[in-house]
Structures are given as C-alpha cells and as structure tokens.
Scaffold this motif. Sequence first.
Motif, PDB file in Angstrom:
ATOM      1  N   GLU A 116     -29.266  25.669  20.122  1.00 52.82           N
ATOM      2  CA  GLU A 116     -30.637  25.833  20.607  1.00 52.82           C
ATOM      3  C   GLU A 116     -31.096  27.281  20.556  1.00 52.82           C
ATOM      4  O   GLU A 116     -32.254  27.563  20.263  1.00 52.82           O
ATOM      5  CB  GLU A 116     -30.761  25.244  22.016  1.00 52.82           C
ATOM      6  CG  GLU A 116     -30.610  23.730  21.989  1.00 52.82           C
ATOM      7  CD  GLU A 116     -30.784  23.064  23.337  1.00 52.82           C
ATOM      8  OE1 GLU A 116     -31.503  23.624  24.180  1.00 52.82           O
ATOM      9  OE2 GLU A 116     -30.203  21.985  23.529  1.00 52.82           O
ATOM     10  N   LEU A 117     -30.187  28.224  20.815  1.00 51.51           N
ATOM     11  CA  LEU A 117     -30.531  29.644  20.693  1.00 51.51           C
ATOM     12  C   LEU A 117     -30.908  29.943  19.247  1.00 51.51           C
ATOM     13  O   LEU A 117     -31.896  30.619  18.960  1.00 51.51           O
ATOM     14  CB  LEU A 117     -29.349  30.541  21.106  1.00 51.51           C
ATOM     15  CG  LEU A 117     -28.983  30.593  22.582  1.00 51.51           C
ATOM     16  CD1 LEU A 117     -27.737  31.442  22.790  1.00 51.51           C
ATOM     17  CD2 LEU A 117     -30.117  31.147  23.416  1.00 51.51           C
ATOM     18  N   GLN A 118     -30.095  29.409  18.324  1.00 50.01           N
ATOM     19  CA  GLN A 118     -30.325  29.625  16.904  1.00 50.01           C
ATOM     20  C   GLN A 118     -31.654  29.044  16.483  1.00 50.01           C
ATOM     21  O   GLN A 118     -32.428  29.677  15.758  1.00 50.01           O
ATOM     22  CB  GLN A 118     -29.185  28.971  16.114  1.00 50.01           C
ATOM     23  CG  GLN A 118     -29.290  29.194  14.627  1.00 50.01           C
ATOM     24  CD  GLN A 118     -28.104  28.577  13.911  1.00 50.01           C
ATOM     25  OE1 GLN A 118     -26.974  28.936  14.186  1.00 50.01           O
ATOM     26  NE2 GLN A 118     -28.377  27.658  13.024  1.00 50.01           N
ATOM     27  N   TYR A 146     -34.315  28.538  18.236  1.00 50.37           N
ATOM     28  CA  TYR A 146     -35.416  29.351  18.749  1.00 50.37           C
ATOM     29  C   TYR A 146     -35.659  30.550  17.844  1.00 50.37           C
ATOM     30  O   TYR A 146     -36.794  30.883  17.502  1.00 50.37           O
ATOM     31  CB  TYR A 146     -35.142  29.794  20.186  1.00 50.37           C
ATOM     32  CG  TYR A 146     -36.329  30.491  20.812  1.00 50.37           C
ATOM     33  CD1 TYR A 146     -36.511  31.860  20.673  1.00 50.37           C
ATOM     34  CD2 TYR A 146     -37.289  29.773  21.519  1.00 50.37           C
ATOM     35  CE1 TYR A 146     -37.617  32.497  21.207  1.00 50.37           C
ATOM     36  CE2 TYR A 146     -38.401  30.399  22.063  1.00 50.37           C
ATOM     37  CZ  TYR A 146     -38.560  31.765  21.903  1.00 50.37           C
ATOM     38  OH  TYR A 146     -39.666  32.386  22.433  1.00 50.37           O
ATOM     39  N   CYS A 147     -34.558  31.218  17.444  1.00 47.69           N
ATOM     40  CA  CYS A 147     -34.649  32.387  16.553  1.00 47.69           C
ATOM     41  C   CYS A 147     -35.353  32.029  15.270  1.00 47.69           C
ATOM     42  O   CYS A 147     -36.275  32.710  14.819  1.00 47.69           O
ATOM     43  CB  CYS A 147     -33.251  32.899  16.168  1.00 47.69           C
ATOM     44  SG  CYS A 147     -32.527  33.974  17.357  1.00 47.69           S
ATOM     45  N   LEU A 148     -34.877  30.948  14.648  1.00 46.68           N
ATOM     46  CA  LEU A 148     -35.389  30.590  13.334  1.00 46.68           C
ATOM     47  C   LEU A 148     -36.845  30.135  13.404  1.00 46.68           C
ATOM     48  O   LEU A 148     -37.646  30.450  12.538  1.00 46.68           O
ATOM     49  CB  LEU A 148     -34.496  29.511  12.703  1.00 46.68           C
ATOM     50  CG  LEU A 148     -33.046  29.963  12.495  1.00 46.68           C
ATOM     51  CD1 LEU A 148     -32.193  28.831  11.944  1.00 46.68           C
ATOM     52  CD2 LEU A 148     -32.969  31.154  11.552  1.00 46.68           C
ATOM     53  N   ASN A 182     -39.107  31.139  15.429  1.00 44.60           N
ATOM     54  CA  ASN A 182     -40.018  32.244  15.730  1.00 44.60           C
ATOM     55  C   ASN A 182     -39.864  33.443  14.813  1.00 44.60           C
ATOM     56  O   ASN A 182     -40.519  34.457  15.008  1.00 44.60           O
ATOM     57  CB  ASN A 182     -39.815  32.669  17.192  1.00 44.60           C
ATOM     58  CG  ASN A 182     -40.298  31.606  18.156  1.00 44.60           C
ATOM     59  OD1 ASN A 182     -41.483  31.439  18.369  1.00 44.60           O
ATOM     60  ND2 ASN A 182     -39.365  30.862  18.721  1.00 44.60           N
ATOM     61  N   ALA A 183     -39.001  33.312  13.812  1.00 46.08           N
ATOM     62  CA  ALA A 183     -38.701  34.446  12.937  1.00 46.08           C
ATOM     63  C   ALA A 183     -39.931  35.015  12.246  1.00 46.08           C
ATOM     64  O   ALA A 183     -40.074  36.235  12.128  1.00 46.08           O
ATOM     65  CB  ALA A 183     -37.658  34.043  11.904  1.00 46.08           C
ATOM     66  N   LYS A 200     -42.902  35.221  13.205  1.00 41.36           N
ATOM     67  CA  LYS A 200     -43.827  35.956  14.069  1.00 41.36           C
ATOM     68  C   LYS A 200     -43.229  37.273  14.544  1.00 41.36           C
ATOM     69  O   LYS A 200     -43.880  38.064  15.220  1.00 41.36           O
ATOM     70  CB  LYS A 200     -44.145  35.118  15.321  1.00 41.36           C
ATOM     71  CG  LYS A 200     -44.880  33.836  15.034  1.00 41.36           C
ATOM     72  CD  LYS A 200     -45.271  33.152  16.330  1.00 41.36           C
ATOM     73  CE  LYS A 200     -44.449  31.891  16.550  1.00 41.36           C
ATOM     74  NZ  LYS A 200     -44.581  31.360  17.914  1.00 41.36           N
ATOM     75  N   ASP A 201     -41.950  37.506  14.211  1.00 40.00           N
ATOM     76  CA  ASP A 201     -41.228  38.668  14.734  1.00 40.00           C
ATOM     77  C   ASP A 201     -41.446  39.873  13.816  1.00 40.00           C
ATOM     78  O   ASP A 201     -40.767  40.020  12.808  1.00 40.00           O
ATOM     79  CB  ASP A 201     -39.734  38.307  14.835  1.00 40.00           C
ATOM     80  CG  ASP A 201     -38.929  39.355  15.577  1.00 40.00           C
ATOM     81  OD1 ASP A 201     -39.395  40.502  15.722  1.00 40.00           O
ATOM     82  OD2 ASP A 201     -37.803  39.020  15.997  1.00 40.00           O
ATOM     83  N   LEU A 221     -38.633  42.005  12.724  1.00 36.60           N
ATOM     84  CA  LEU A 221     -37.660  41.328  11.875  1.00 36.60           C
ATOM     85  C   LEU A 221     -38.147  41.239  10.438  1.00 36.60           C
ATOM     86  O   LEU A 221     -37.428  41.560   9.504  1.00 36.60           O
ATOM     87  CB  LEU A 221     -37.414  39.919  12.438  1.00 36.60           C
ATOM     88  CG  LEU A 221     -36.283  39.099  11.864  1.00 36.60           C
ATOM     89  CD1 LEU A 221     -34.957  39.717  12.224  1.00 36.60           C
ATOM     90  CD2 LEU A 221     -36.335  37.687  12.427  1.00 36.60           C
TER      91      LEU A 221
END
Lengths: 369, 68
Positions: free
Chosen positions: B34-36, B38-40, B42-43, B45-46, B49
């Motif tokens: 789930e952490l992963q 979330y990262c992917l 929202n990537a 918009k970062d 990044l």
Amino acid sequence: MNPFISPLIPEMATQEVQLNETLAHLKTESETLKSKLEEERAKLHDVELHQVAEKVEGLGQFVMKTRRTLKGHGNKVLCMDWCKDKRRIVSSSQDGKVIVWDAFTTNKEHAVTMPCTWVMACAYAPSGCAVACGGLDNKCSVYPLSLDKNENLAAKKKSVAMHTNYLSACSFTNSDMQILTSSGDGTCALWDVESGQLLQSFHGHAADVLCLDLAPSETGNTFVSGGCDKKANVWDMRSGQCIQSFETHESDINSVRYYPSGDAFASGSDDATCRLYDLRADREVAIYSKESIIFGVSSVDFSLSGRLLFGGYNDYTINVWDVLKGTRVSILFGHENRVSTLRVSPDGTAFCTGSWDHTLRVRAICSLI
Amino acid sequence: MTSNSNLSNMRRLVEQLKLEASVERIKVSQAAAELQQYCLQNATKDALLVGVPTGSNPFREPRSCAVV
C-alpha cells in the motif's frame, strides 16, 4: 525485605513485603507483555519493504540546485516552516530572532526579537496570519502578522504554552485556534490559543521530547513525537493516550514526519539513520543508512508522493533516499555548517533547509539526467 | 513512600503495554504494497521527483522573455 524495620511494627513489615511482591509481579508481567508484543510484531514480518519494491522502476539521477539563499540571521538557524501560500517562510535562530521571508523575492517581511536566545521552534499558522515560536523561554508565543510593516509585532504577542523546560517544537493544528507543543520537560501538550488554556497533555516519554508531527488531516486526530529516550510515540489527541510506541533507534530522535498517506512516519536520529515505521503493521519497515554516514540526522521530510525522503545531517549535507528501495539517490552540498531544519513546500515544488551557517536555502529540481 | 510511586508507575506501564499489545496489525507485505501504491499513484504530481514543465516552477531562475 528491609532488615531495618523494627519488629515492633510487624504490620508495616508485612505491607512492605506485599508491596515488593506486587512490584516484582508487575515487573514480570511487563516483561512478558513486552516479549509478547515483539512476538506478535515479528509474526507479521513476512517481507522487507525493499523486496516488495524490487519490481519498481529505479529513480534516475537527480540534480537539485539551490534556487534561493535567505541571508539575514545573525546566528544559527534552528527551525523553519512554510506558509500554506507556498512562498512565505518563517525561521528562527539562536540569536533570538524570528524572521518571515518571501522566498520568491528573498525579502524579509517581518522580524521579531524574542526575549530569549535559542528559539528552537517556530511554525506558521494555517491562515498565514500569525506565527508561533519559542525555545529557552519554556513558552510558545503567537505573533499575529500585521500588514503594516511599521507595526511592532512584539506588542501584540500572546503567550500560549507554558512548559517547565525548553520548547523543542510547535505546530498549529488544522486551524489557528490550537497549538501542539513538545518540550524538554518530557511532555507534549495541546493548547487553546485564545485563552492559553491547556486542553490535553501527553505523558509517556522518559526524557526530553525533541520533535512532533501531526497526522495529515484525513487520517484523524493523532500525532507522533520523538525524544531523547529513543522512542517515537503515536498519540490520540483527544484522549491523551499513547496508542503505539516504537523503540528501534539507538540514540535521540531529532525529527519525525508522517508519510503523506498518514499510514507511516519517518524519523531521523543521532544514530545517523532515518527509519520508516508503518502504523498498520505496527513496526519499523525500513532503515536508511550507509556505513559512510556517521553524523546525526537533524530533520527529515517526504516529497509529495512519499517516494523521496530528504534528510538534513550534522555533516552539513542533505541525503536524498528512495523510500521504497532503501537506497540513497542523491547527496546535496552547499551549507557550511550543520543542517538543522528541513521542510518540503506545501505543494512539493521545492524544499527549504536551515543551517548553523546562518542561512536558509530553497532548492528545486533542475533537470533529470 | 517511593515504593508506592514505583508501584503506580509499574501499574501504568503494564496497562500501557496491554493497550499496545491489543493493536490490530496487518502483514508487512500488505502494508508495504500500500505504501508503494501510494507512491506510484502520486508520482506524476511530485515536482521534486519528476520535475515540472520549464517555466512553471516558481523557484526557477528568472528568465528574460522576448515579446514578439
């Protein structure tokens, strides 16, 4: 049993024995509970985060350049915070000065001289209309920001929090009405700004509390704190209860920051590591460290997606970590002394660092190679 | 009497440990996934990044523009 208890007071002697037995019983119970806790946590430790992330595409090389340097403090910068407007910054220093900057233009918009040195904590109010700060004065004070540049801000100062030792961190909650503080007195506390009333206090740390961070508003009423007892505690703001506690760092925890989804938080410590704790797995899930990194971490923050973790270190550098893979993706130089504070801007376009070299630097990505 | 305060401290500790033991936990594999995710999700918009389109980053170096 105490051999010096007079046999003339046998009742007292029996009570003492009972007390010691109960104490010993409780001690055994606590040891059993601690092992059970570790056992339960270990059962669910079926994989490492970086293993799950093996198939994720690696990150390219980063070039992040300093876009603005804010000069004006006469001594070590200890803390900074962004305004929600993504351009203003408040910073505080060892010399007692609190400055509000427009980071786009680098102009100083306000300056306040506190009655104490070592202003270790400062925070911007959500409305952008006030700032809070404190340090060796053991208090947290709120200064409304006036549009009139000539107005003496110190005249409108409101004393909100009173601790019995230094103020280490402060943060407004969702509104300008409440402030959360942490202190060298080992406690955290929630205050009503208008009345200065203590709404809730949080006891549980065994030593100075050095940092705190509020959970993202969607996740509910909790916050995390870190302290000199090497513990990171998660608290229920309404009840004052500590709901989860993590003790894996080997030294003081200087900084804690929630992962953007609110399901985890990162910590930075004097043990030279950053760690990630997942709240639903109730355990540490990653350590960000290298043998070559031996200086303490003073502050940490995530990029908007949570993929990057920025750490400000006492060796003057900033290390950028791939949160999922556990590897370092970049090391940034520029400061000429310890990095003491670091925050990513509210929309994630830049991040700001403050340093013992008296300056603040705003950095943004330059290009991807 | 110091023993009494030790006793109440110990009682509080035991209660706290019982509370922490009762927390509902999920497996690390699920939490990590789930952490992963979330990262992917929202990537894009970062900005730190992936960068932002040149010209829209407020912290870029100011450039001169030519009016045509």
